[in-house]
Design an enzyme around this catalytic site. Structure first.
Site, short mmCIF file in Angstrom:
data_model
loop_
_atom_site.label_atom_id
_atom_site.label_comp_id
_atom_site.label_asym_id
_atom_site.label_seq_id
_atom_site.Cartn_x
_atom_site.Cartn_y
_atom_site.Cartn_z
N GLY A 1 2.19 1.87 10.74
CA GLY A 1 3.10 3.01 10.60
C GLY A 1 3.77 3.42 11.90
O GLY A 1 4.39 4.47 11.98
N HIS B 1 -9.56 0.57 4.82
CA HIS B 1 -8.29 0.78 5.53
C HIS B 1 -8.55 1.66 6.76
O HIS B 1 -9.40 2.55 6.71
CB HIS B 1 -7.28 1.45 4.59
CG HIS B 1 -5.90 1.46 5.14
ND1 HIS B 1 -5.48 2.40 6.06
CD2 HIS B 1 -4.84 0.64 4.93
CE1 HIS B 1 -4.21 2.15 6.38
NE2 HIS B 1 -3.80 1.10 5.71
N SER C 1 3.38 -2.56 10.21
CA SER C 1 4.83 -2.52 10.36
C SER C 1 5.50 -3.84 9.97
O SER C 1 6.44 -4.29 10.63
CB SER C 1 5.22 -2.12 11.79
OG SER C 1 4.69 -0.83 12.09
N LYS D 1 0.11 4.26 -0.22
CA LYS D 1 -0.53 5.43 0.40
C LYS D 1 -0.33 6.69 -0.46
O LYS D 1 -0.26 6.58 -1.68
CB LYS D 1 0.01 5.62 1.82
CG LYS D 1 -0.10 4.36 2.67
CD LYS D 1 0.05 4.64 4.13
CE LYS D 1 0.12 3.31 4.88
NZ LYS D 1 -0.03 3.45 6.31
N GLU E 1 -7.05 4.08 7.93
CA GLU E 1 -6.91 5.53 7.69
C GLU E 1 -8.20 6.08 7.08
O GLU E 1 -8.58 7.22 7.36
CB GLU E 1 -5.67 5.79 6.82
CG GLU E 1 -4.39 5.60 7.63
CD GLU E 1 -3.18 5.19 6.82
OE1 GLU E 1 -3.18 5.34 5.59
OE2 GLU E 1 -2.22 4.70 7.45
N ASN F 1 0.87 -1.18 0.00
CA ASN F 1 0.00 0.00 0.00
C ASN F 1 0.90 1.23 0.00
O ASN F 1 1.51 1.56 1.00
CB ASN F 1 -0.88 -0.04 1.26
CG ASN F 1 -1.70 1.22 1.43
OD1 ASN F 1 -1.81 2.02 0.51
ND2 ASN F 1 -2.27 1.40 2.61
N GLU G 1 -5.44 -5.60 10.38
CA GLU G 1 -4.45 -4.55 10.63
C GLU G 1 -4.77 -3.84 11.94
O GLU G 1 -5.60 -2.92 11.96
CB GLU G 1 -4.47 -3.53 9.50
CG GLU G 1 -4.15 -4.09 8.15
CD GLU G 1 -3.59 -3.01 7.23
OE1 GLU G 1 -2.44 -3.13 6.83
OE2 GLU G 1 -4.31 -2.04 6.96
C1 PEP Z 1 -0.76 -0.15 5.88
O1 PEP Z 1 -0.67 0.89 5.30
O2 PEP Z 1 -1.75 -0.87 5.67
C2 PEP Z 1 0.31 -0.57 6.79
C3 PEP Z 1 0.20 -1.72 7.40
O3 PEP Z 1 1.35 0.31 6.96
P1 PEP Z 1 2.77 -0.01 7.67
O4 PEP Z 1 3.29 -1.30 7.06
O5 PEP Z 1 3.63 1.16 7.37
O6 PEP Z 1 2.51 -0.17 9.14
#
Ligand code: PEP
Length: 257
Positions: A173, A95, A213, A11, A97, A9, A167
């Site tokens: 992040g 997601h 992460s 972003k 976000e 992703n 997630e």
């Molecule tokens: C994500 O954007 O879905 C995500 C898991 O980001 P990160 O790997 O940076 O934590």
């Protein structure tokens, strides 16, 4: 068998030129892999360019969001049929976000899942709890509500086009990864939910991937868990070497017991 599934992703990053270069590097390093399903999700403006770069590879392109209505007076939105038109095979829906920053509700997410599947796209449906929800003991209620709502009126046949991404919001992040045991516990719970909603065959066949992460040095431990079938990768997907290393870790198909 559940084919390992690794998605990046990107972003809100990368110009068209940067996206093209990153996709090109990935095509060179992992574009011929057949034992892992690989998906990358650039910003809307780079979808056409990245689709063209990946056209002759095994890398599929996803959008990061879509609207639930196909066309009309919805200024600023992009619909599922238009994503299919630009070469997307997948779309990420729900997601955290989007849920948190843009206040997307479970019902809205369900409408998007429905619209995406109707347009012939596959979906990566994201679910996950906040730290507060984990700490106050509502983790499984939250996950259950998110999964059941997102899949409302989605048929057994349509489930072949659905990947679920667990997630935990507190791990996205932040550099904090859920331990592989913590992640496995929720993945097993989600698989149980699918068994109850659909049947054992759907539960066994659906890919449930982890996000939060994920890096080259923790993908191995995560993938060793029985119910973790892949990863949704944010930050580390912006570096071709790191994302390739994550993809390359998952070398074998998982045998479903
Ligand atoms: C994500 O954007 O879905 C995500 C898991 O980001 P990160 O790997 O940076 O934590």
């Amino acid at each position: 068998m559940r084919k390992p599934f690794i998605a990046g992703n990107w972003k809100l990053h990368n110009t068209i030129a940067e996206a093209r270069a990153l996709a090109g590097s990935l095509c060179t390093s992992v574009g011929n892999k057949e034992d892992v399903e690989i998906v990358i999700a650039p910003v809307f403006t780079a979808l056409a360019a990245v689709s063209a770069v990946c056209a002759d590879s095994n890398i599929k392109v996803a959008a990061q969001n879509c609207h639930c209505i196909d066309s009309g007076a919805f200024t600023g939105e992009v619909s599922a049929p238009l994503l299919a038109d630009v070469g997307c095979k997948y779309v990420i829906i729900g997601h955290s976000e989007r849920r948190q920053l843009f206040r997307e509700s479970n019902d809205f997410i369900n409408a998007k899942v429905f619209a995406a599947l109707k347009a012939g796209l596959s979906v990566i449906v994201c679910v996950g709890e906040t730290l507060e929800q984990r700490e106050d003991g509502s983790l499984f209620d939250v996950i259950s509500a998110q999964v059941n709502s997102a899949l409302n009126e989605i048929s057994t046949a349509q489930m072949e086009q659905v990947v679920i991404a667990y997630e935990p919001v507190w791990a996205i992040g932040t550099g904090k990864t859920a331990s592989s045991d913590e992640a496995e516990e929720v993945h097993a719970f989600i698989r149980g939910l699918l068994g109850g909603r659909y049947c054992a065959a759907v539960a066994a066949a659906t890919r449930i991937i982890y996000g939060g992460s994920v890096k080259p040095d923790n993908i191995g431990e995560l993938m060793a868990q029985e119910n973790i079938d892949g990863a949704l990768v944010g930050g580390a997907s912006l570096k071709a070497d790191d994302f390739s290393a994550i993809v390359n870790y998952t070398k074998t198909l998982k045998v479903v017991s």
